[in-house]
Design a protein around this motif. Structure first.
Motif, PDB file in Angstrom:
ATOM      1  N   THR A  55       0.858  -1.177   0.000  1.00 30.90           N
ATOM      2  CA  THR A  55       0.000   0.000   0.000  1.00 30.90           C
ATOM      3  C   THR A  55       0.893   1.225   0.000  1.00 30.90           C
ATOM      4  O   THR A  55       1.795   1.347   0.817  1.00 30.90           O
ATOM      5  CB  THR A  55      -0.932  -0.002   1.223  1.00 30.90           C
ATOM      6  N   VAL A  56       0.640   2.117  -0.965  1.00 30.47           N
ATOM      7  CA  VAL A  56       1.475   3.301  -1.168  1.00 30.47           C
ATOM      8  C   VAL A  56       0.643   4.553  -0.932  1.00 30.47           C
ATOM      9  O   VAL A  56      -0.438   4.708  -1.510  1.00 30.47           O
ATOM     10  CB  VAL A  56       2.037   3.317  -2.615  1.00 30.47           C
ATOM     11  N   ASP A  57       1.139   5.456  -0.087  1.00 30.82           N
ATOM     12  CA  ASP A  57       0.533   6.775   0.107  1.00 30.82           C
ATOM     13  C   ASP A  57       1.385   7.793  -0.631  1.00 30.82           C
ATOM     14  O   ASP A  57       2.611   7.799  -0.476  1.00 30.82           O
ATOM     15  CB  ASP A  57       0.509   7.152   1.586  1.00 30.82           C
ATOM     16  N   THR A  58       0.744   8.638  -1.433  1.00 36.58           N
ATOM     17  CA  THR A  58       1.470   9.668  -2.157  1.00 36.58           C
ATOM     18  C   THR A  58       0.671  10.960  -2.202  1.00 36.58           C
ATOM     19  O   THR A  58      -0.565  10.937  -2.170  1.00 36.58           O
ATOM     20  CB  THR A  58       1.831   9.204  -3.590  1.00 36.58           C
ATOM     21  N   SER A  59       1.376  12.062  -2.265  1.00 35.89           N
ATOM     22  CA  SER A  59       0.727  13.368  -2.396  1.00 35.89           C
ATOM     23  C   SER A  59       0.956  13.963  -3.784  1.00 35.89           C
ATOM     24  O   SER A  59       0.415  15.017  -4.092  1.00 35.89           O
ATOM     25  CB  SER A  59       1.257  14.328  -1.321  1.00 35.89           C
ATOM     26  N   ASP A  60       1.711  13.294  -4.618  1.00 37.56           N
ATOM     27  CA  ASP A  60       1.994  13.763  -5.971  1.00 37.56           C
ATOM     28  C   ASP A  60       0.723  13.646  -6.820  1.00 37.56           C
ATOM     29  O   ASP A  60       0.200  12.547  -6.994  1.00 37.56           O
ATOM     30  CB  ASP A  60       3.118  12.933  -6.590  1.00 37.56           C
ATOM     31  N   PRO A  61       0.219  14.747  -7.375  1.00 43.99           N
ATOM     32  CA  PRO A  61      -1.011  14.672  -8.167  1.00 43.99           C
ATOM     33  C   PRO A  61      -0.871  13.814  -9.424  1.00 43.99           C
ATOM     34  O   PRO A  61      -1.867  13.283  -9.912  1.00 43.99           O
ATOM     35  CB  PRO A  61      -1.322  16.131  -8.521  1.00 43.99           C
ATOM     36  N   LEU A  62       0.327  13.639  -9.937  1.00 43.07           N
ATOM     37  CA  LEU A  62       0.525  12.807 -11.120  1.00 43.07           C
ATOM     38  C   LEU A  62       0.486  11.314 -10.813  1.00 43.07           C
ATOM     39  O   LEU A  62       0.365  10.490 -11.720  1.00 43.07           O
ATOM     40  CB  LEU A  62       1.845  13.159 -11.807  1.00 43.07           C
ATOM     41  N   ALA A  63       0.554  10.955  -9.552  1.00 43.67           N
ATOM     42  CA  ALA A  63       0.541   9.543  -9.167  1.00 43.67           C
ATOM     43  C   ALA A  63      -0.752   8.860  -9.596  1.00 43.67           C
ATOM     44  O   ALA A  63      -0.749   7.669  -9.883  1.00 43.67           O
ATOM     45  CB  ALA A  63       0.751   9.396  -7.666  1.00 43.67           C
ATOM     46  N   ILE A  64      -1.853   9.582  -9.671  1.00 43.45           N
ATOM     47  CA  ILE A  64      -3.135   9.005 -10.079  1.00 43.45           C
ATOM     48  C   ILE A  64      -3.049   8.457 -11.509  1.00 43.45           C
ATOM     49  O   ILE A  64      -3.777   7.548 -11.881  1.00 43.45           O
ATOM     50  CB  ILE A  64      -4.296  10.011  -9.913  1.00 43.45           C
ATOM     51  N   ILE A  65      -2.130   8.980 -12.299  1.00 36.31           N
ATOM     52  CA  ILE A  65      -1.874   8.493 -13.659  1.00 36.31           C
ATOM     53  C   ILE A  65      -0.696   7.522 -13.651  1.00 36.31           C
ATOM     54  O   ILE A  65      -0.755   6.442 -14.240  1.00 36.31           O
ATOM     55  CB  ILE A  65      -1.568   9.673 -14.610  1.00 36.31           C
ATOM     56  N   ASP A  66       0.380   7.917 -12.985  1.00 35.95           N
ATOM     57  CA  ASP A  66       1.637   7.168 -13.037  1.00 35.95           C
ATOM     58  C   ASP A  66       1.585   5.790 -12.384  1.00 35.95           C
ATOM     59  O   ASP A  66       2.112   4.827 -12.937  1.00 35.95           O
ATOM     60  CB  ASP A  66       2.766   7.977 -12.384  1.00 35.95           C
ATOM     61  N   ILE A  67       0.978   5.673 -11.219  1.00 35.64           N
ATOM     62  CA  ILE A  67       0.966   4.389 -10.505  1.00 35.64           C
ATOM     63  C   ILE A  67       0.140   3.339 -11.269  1.00 35.64           C
ATOM     64  O   ILE A  67       0.633   2.219 -11.482  1.00 35.64           O
ATOM     65  CB  ILE A  67       0.485   4.547  -9.045  1.00 35.64           C
ATOM     66  N   PRO A  68      -1.088   3.658 -11.715  1.00 39.57           N
ATOM     67  CA  PRO A  68      -1.815   2.649 -12.502  1.00 39.57           C
ATOM     68  C   PRO A  68      -1.073   2.252 -13.781  1.00 39.57           C
ATOM     69  O   PRO A  68      -1.046   1.069 -14.147  1.00 39.57           O
ATOM     70  CB  PRO A  68      -3.151   3.332 -12.821  1.00 39.57           C
ATOM     71  N   HIS A  69      -0.457   3.214 -14.453  1.00 40.21           N
ATOM     72  CA  HIS A  69       0.308   2.918 -15.666  1.00 40.21           C
ATOM     73  C   HIS A  69       1.487   1.998 -15.344  1.00 40.21           C
ATOM     74  O   HIS A  69       1.736   1.021 -16.055  1.00 40.21           O
ATOM     75  CB  HIS A  69       0.780   4.212 -16.320  1.00 40.21           C
TER      76      HIS A  69
END
Length: 77
Positions: A37-51
């Motif tokens: 389980t990863v917690d992130t505050s980077d707004p691009l993570a919503i795109i980057d992590i699933p990709h």
């Protein structure tokens, strides 16, 4: 997602590409089928992590918006 999971990886405060790079490194040291389980505050993570998960054979089990960003549950492929 269970916030008491002992495998929560706090990457809040890091900017792209660090959340993906650090997630990749952490998963490398885990057995197949393990949940991270990863917690992130980077707004691009919503795109980057699933990709990242799609490209590397991992399963994005869950994602949710949190007060400070997003939380992702990833099952290592």
């Amino acid at each position: 997602m269970n916030s008491r999971d002992n495998r929560i990886y706090d990457l809040r405060g890091l900017k792209c590409p660090l959340p993906v790079l650090k997630t990749e490194k952490r998963l490398r040291g885990m057995p197949s089928g393990a949940l991270l389980t990863v917690d992130t505050s980077d707004p691009l993570a919503i795109i980057d992590i699933p990709h990242f998960c799609t490209e590397n054979g991992h399963t994005l089990v869950a994602r949710e918006k949190t007060e400070s960003g997003h939380r992702f549950a990833i099952r290592k492929g």
